[in-house]
Design an enzyme around this catalytic site. Structure first.
Site, short mmCIF file in Angstrom:
data_model
loop_
_atom_site.label_atom_id
_atom_site.label_comp_id
_atom_site.label_asym_id
_atom_site.label_seq_id
_atom_site.Cartn_x
_atom_site.Cartn_y
_atom_site.Cartn_z
N SER A 50 0.85 -1.18 0.00
CA SER A 50 0.00 0.00 0.00
C SER A 50 0.89 1.24 0.00
CB SER A 50 -0.91 -0.01 1.23
OG SER A 50 -1.80 1.09 1.18
N GLU A 51 0.56 2.21 -0.86
CA GLU A 51 1.41 3.38 -1.06
C GLU A 51 1.78 4.11 0.22
OE1 GLU A 51 -1.27 2.43 -2.90
OE2 GLU A 51 -1.82 4.19 -4.09
N ASN A 52 0.85 4.07 1.19
CA ASN A 52 1.09 4.84 2.41
C ASN A 52 2.03 4.13 3.38
OD1 ASN A 52 -1.15 3.05 2.66
ND2 ASN A 52 -1.70 4.01 4.58
#
Lengths: 217, 225, 217, 225
Positions: A50-52
């Protein structure tokens, strides 16, 4: 008249999940791609990014198990598998942009037969477009698979000869999973790998704004 | 003795000037220094340039700061999300400048500012609207955009445990933009969920070493519920 | 004839240490700069940085306390203070190059009156020069102080009008601590802040290959 | 099941080709994957380009690899140190190509390769011999050098604890070049001081996430004492 049933959103997600081999690191976009997480075969280890700043996301938590400090890029509560790791945004996008993500599954407004992807703004004059991480993922992941309805709600084709919407990235899409078919993007354009039972090649072509090719065998 | 702890939010935000570039950490609700943003409304600085991933939602935090007319420009990747009504109204009325940056480019520009790298090349955005007006260049037969660093005057960061030297760790997905923004500002103000002794965060587990941190503000919720 | 005693290496280190305010983050080069660590006033917290990924280095360990996994940039065993942190080389040099180090204390072959520093190679034809982190530190730290003997062992001046050796970085030195004097590098060149007792300004000038200025009061 | 563990050093080094660019982690004696280097001598690949901070010392490890005539070129920041006799002899005899890179530029070039950044600008080296033949450019009135990324075919890394997914942590000052080289190579081979279960390294304490790691080799000392 042929009888056929378009795939549901969940069935499309399941169809995509079926094709992901064990060991791949995958990033799932918002919408149908997110549903892929729930359809992954239980006997394969597939690592979700996940990008975060999460690698090794697990399924959604039961309400009583929610940790408000752990969310995915879609801002939903998620869990961490054993083997998960946490990092900041620059490291997370270094993974994406450095080519370390095996597969990114994205939604799309349009995909062109040369692999152009448009999935961030619906017109060039869009007042305040929101790009998020889509452009980074589109150019950075090793493979881009798009999962989308074959046409818009109004019946307009989403698989086109040229994108009319602003591009997310040129020439990046490898494969498209729609509610009607699975289509590879090849050097000669769209190549149909699979059609839902009961739908003819010609009927699929009629809902597509670019020439479809039959897979060479 | 080095002690970066301040008494309260007001002391933490002292001296922020009109026209400052202010980074706001967090992603979604995780690691958003809401009470520092509320404090910034109190503090009164105007004509701010905000760097954040989103443009706020509802009428709290960043949205409230914008609604109060304090923001001249916002640099972000994803301004339009559920509840971003304040942003959309101001933007449509021409009262807010917007710079859209792909999320990875935004993160890398911030990291570059912290690392002394004035510019770098990236494939992200090539062949799109984002490339308009930007220099492109070929390396090994592939085209890249040149992107500039993005430094700030102030970074508002939320961390989990913080000690008096300013060493921080983060909880869950909370390091997100916080850990990089902390490196990129002249003044980094950290909202500490827990203030701990110097030896509580093991050296190998420090995520933001103290040298990046200017002030440590003890967590206190001034956010209206 | 005046009587004077040049400072010992340790006395030079102590003289430098005296000028470092509480709270500064400092990186110490190899040689006399390393000795500064042992001379820091006990009542001031000063944080030492090492290029190989340490912030908050403590004194050398007693032989029985050596942890072979903790060394400084000079490859010597060191300790970690409470509040120390560990990181990799890219993060470490991001601190240096991003301007987060308050002070770097370096040795030198030559310093020119315009602040040019030469401390990595003793001739342009040097077979295999070794630069290490010197160039990064010289341009990245907020302040560069040089600590060095005033002349070479052969009596040749090390404070010069122009460097003859290859530069580490142009125009970066702020202050020089020698065994004879403390000298600021200013817009008008070398400005003498302090001379060892018994040594005249003229005698110091005689050992220096650039014009010395008296500090304006 | 994902399992990157291999049986031994020989299996870990399988397939390394002549002419490969090989990164070797470590700084000083800390985190140097000595037994992988010894294994590489056994393995037999020739004409290697080595990326490391130093150029070896004595007649073991990197020095032994060079002495065995397997190295065509070395890219490093500090080749000449106490005991670097093998390097100096080969270099003087013209049998070894040398590229000197300032240590921070070396680290950043490696990180850039891992992050997909083909080039960046830095102030390090401006106005020195290092700048010869390199492009310079002004940003905001200051001059910078352009530096290229430095990717590799293989990275030899030593970590402390490693699990079957390849997640690593490091001990003491051991992450040094190891943690960045792990990101920059097509094949990253990690020598694990301890192989641990998947849940033993907490998610917030993983330094090298497993996606960067290709093979995990259990530590065994084949280094002659």
């Amino acid at each position: 008249m042929s009888e056929f049933t378009p795939l549901s959103r969940l069935a499309m997600a399941a169809r995509v999940a079926h094709d992901i081999p064990e060991g791949w690191v995958c990033n799932l976009g918002i919408g149908i791609p997110t549903l892929v997480a729930d359809c992954l075969p239980k006997d394969r280890e597939i690592i979700l990014h996940s990008e975060n700043g999460i690698l090794g996301m697990g399924p959604s938590p039961a309400p009583e198990d929610i940790d408000p400090w752990v969310i995915n890029a879609g801002k939903q509560n998620v869990t961490l598998l054993e083997g998960a790791s946490l990092f900041h945004h620059a490291d997370s996008f270094a993974m994406i942009r450095g080519g370390h993500i095996d597969l990114c599954i994205l939604g799309a407004f349009e995909v062109a037969e040369n692999g152009d992807l448009a999935n961030w703004a619906t017109s060039a004059e869009d007042a305040a477009p929101a790009v998020g991480g889509a452009m980074d993922l589109a150019v950075g992941a090793k493979r881009i698979w798009v999962v989308t309805e074959h046409t818009t709600k109004d019946g307009a084709p989403k698989l086109v000869s040229h994108c009319s919407y602003p591009l997310t990235a040129p020439g990046v899409v490898d494969r498209i999973y729609t509610n009607l078919a699975v289509i590879d993007v090849t050097s000669r354009g769209f190549e149909v790998a699979e059609i839902v039972p009961g739908l003819s090649f010609e009927a699929l072509q009629a809902q597509t704004d670019a020439v479809l090719h039959r897979k060479e065998s | 003795m080095i002690d970066k702890r301040v008494r309260d939010i007001a002391e933490g935000l002292e001296g922020i000037q009109d026209g400052s570039t202010v980074m706001v950490g967090g992603f979604g609700s995780v690691g958003q220094p809401d009470s520092l943003i509320e404090g910034l409304i109190e503090q009164g600085a105007r004509e701010l340039v905000i760097v954040a991933n989103n443009a706020g939602s509802g009428h709290v935090g960043l949205a409230k700061l914008m609604e109060a007319g304090r923001v001249r420009k916002i640099i972000c990747s994803f301004p339009r999300s559920a509840g971003s009504v304040v942003f959309e109204d101001l933007f449509k009325a021409g009262k807010l400048e917007l710079e859209i940056v792909p999320q990875g480019t935004l993160a890398e520009r911030i990291r570059a500012a912290g690392a002394g790298i004035p510019a770098f090349y990236t494939a992200t955005g090539v062949g799109t609207k984002i490339a308009e007006g930007k220099e492109t260049r070929e390396f090994d037969g592939k085209t890249y955009l040149m992107e500039r660093w993005l430094p700030a005057d102030v970074a508002l960061v939320e961390a989990w445990r913080v000690d008096r030297w300013g060493n921080c760790d983060y909880r869950g997905s909370g390091r997100n933009f916080n850990a990089i923004m902390a490196t990129a500002a002249k003044t980094t103000i950290v909202l500490a969920r827990k203030i701990v002794e110097l030896d509580e965060i093991l050296p190998e587990n420090v995520v933001t070493p103290g040298l990046f941190v200017s002030r440590v503000v003890p967590f206190q919720s001034n956010v209206p519920v």
